[in-house]
Write a protein that holds these residues in place. Sequence first.
Motif, mmCIF file in Angstrom:
data_model
loop_
_atom_site.group_PDB
_atom_site.id
_atom_site.type_symbol
_atom_site.label_atom_id
_atom_site.label_comp_id
_atom_site.label_asym_id
_atom_site.label_seq_id
_atom_site.Cartn_x
_atom_site.Cartn_y
_atom_site.Cartn_z
ATOM 1 N N GLU A 133 37.693 33.123 52.368
ATOM 2 C CA GLU A 133 37.193 34.133 53.294
ATOM 3 C C GLU A 133 36.052 34.924 52.675
ATOM 4 N N LYS A 134 35.017 35.212 53.468
ATOM 5 C CA LYS A 134 33.895 36.035 53.031
ATOM 6 C C LYS A 134 34.163 37.498 53.391
ATOM 7 N N TYR A 135 33.587 38.397 52.585
ATOM 8 C CA TYR A 135 33.833 39.823 52.784
ATOM 9 C C TYR A 135 32.546 40.601 53.019
ATOM 10 N N LEU A 234 29.001 40.623 50.884
ATOM 11 C CA LEU A 234 29.440 40.660 49.486
ATOM 12 C C LEU A 234 29.595 39.249 48.925
ATOM 13 N N ALA A 235 29.472 39.162 47.609
ATOM 14 C CA ALA A 235 29.734 37.888 46.925
ATOM 15 C C ALA A 235 31.231 37.677 46.733
ATOM 16 N N ASN A 236 32.030 38.737 46.909
ATOM 17 C CA ASN A 236 33.486 38.610 46.773
ATOM 18 C C ASN A 236 34.013 37.540 47.716
ATOM 19 N N GLU A 237 34.991 36.788 47.261
ATOM 20 C CA GLU A 237 35.653 35.807 48.106
ATOM 21 C C GLU A 237 37.145 36.086 48.134
ATOM 22 N N GLY A 238 37.735 35.847 49.286
ATOM 23 C CA GLY A 238 39.160 36.061 49.443
ATOM 24 C C GLY A 238 39.972 34.927 48.856
ATOM 25 N N PRO A 239 41.292 35.003 48.994
ATOM 26 C CA PRO A 239 42.158 33.937 48.474
ATOM 27 C C PRO A 239 41.885 32.619 49.181
#
Length: 370
Positions: A133-135, A234-239
Amino acid sequence: MPATCREIIAIMEALAPPELAAEWDNVGLLLGDPQKEVRRVLVALDVTHEVAEEAAARGANLIISHHPLFFRPWKHLRFDRSSGDLVRRLVQGDIMVYSAHTNLDAANLGVSYHLAVRLGLENIEILVPTYREKYYKLVTFVPEEAEGRVRDALGAAGAGWIGNYSHCTFRTLGTGTFLPLAGTSPYIGQEGKLEEVKEYRLETILPRERLPEVLQALINAHPYEEVAYDVYPLANEGPAQGIGRLGRLPQAVSLHEWALAVKKELGCERITVVGDPDRKIRQVAVCGGAGSEVMEKAVAKGADVLVTGDLKYHEARRALDLGLAVIDGGHFATERVIVPALVAYLQEELQEREVMVLEAQKEREPWRVL
């Protein structure tokens, strides 16, 4: 009160988001009106004549299936053929159809997860990640007295969830300025006069798929006539979510012993096995349905055996070359585990609504063993 079809779809897509589906797949509401009220749901693996007949007999006006009613494009709808007659019976019976296919395969609590649980595996993890998942970061500016209300609304809409924590935000106190122009009706200040207001800069994180709902919640809860906010990718990615599962048996057993246990647990009429029956196995990969495509990944992750269905001759040869044992329990048996799991999930989610959720009783494995 009963639920609308749209509300039940939202419950299903919270479990198996449609963005998890393969590009070639066909998922979602395939027949019916999303606004229609639903009082009884029948959950099945396939939409067949027998399932349609059962839905009608038991008063269900929504079938939720794993395999889509319409998979490949139809060039005609002929009532003198089985598939066309099935659609006619569903339409005449006012029965809707919703299907969750590869998105339910890839979902965290989807087909392969429940197959792994059913077979008693421990330390279950995803075998082949296919989606993360993208944030977004959401920043807004709220007057002091409204900050708590806005923060709660964002959390309720799905923002600020990090792992097992919800309503995660950060706030900084500052000063906001604005000049209400002609025709405005400001919450604070007067038309034509520059205003300075103590405001919180409130920021939080949210999954991309929740952005429309979160922005609407922000606008509804915020007191200002014009709501200022920023959205940053964001560059953060979910599980990860993905295909197949990997787990361990409580203790090592022979392939022969484990194959018989799988056959009994899944209620298979028959199974086929690739590998030395005396081989000791403990690390197990599973993939409901047709899972030969995960064999290499299973070997790379140290699996001794793969439990799946629809194994072809040359795939069995490849498994031998890879040194991977395979237990083929059939497509039906390795996926049918999701049906009672879906029934339990929907019953829990709909417990305060006048909706009965039923498990199909008449569908059967299409093969017969002679």
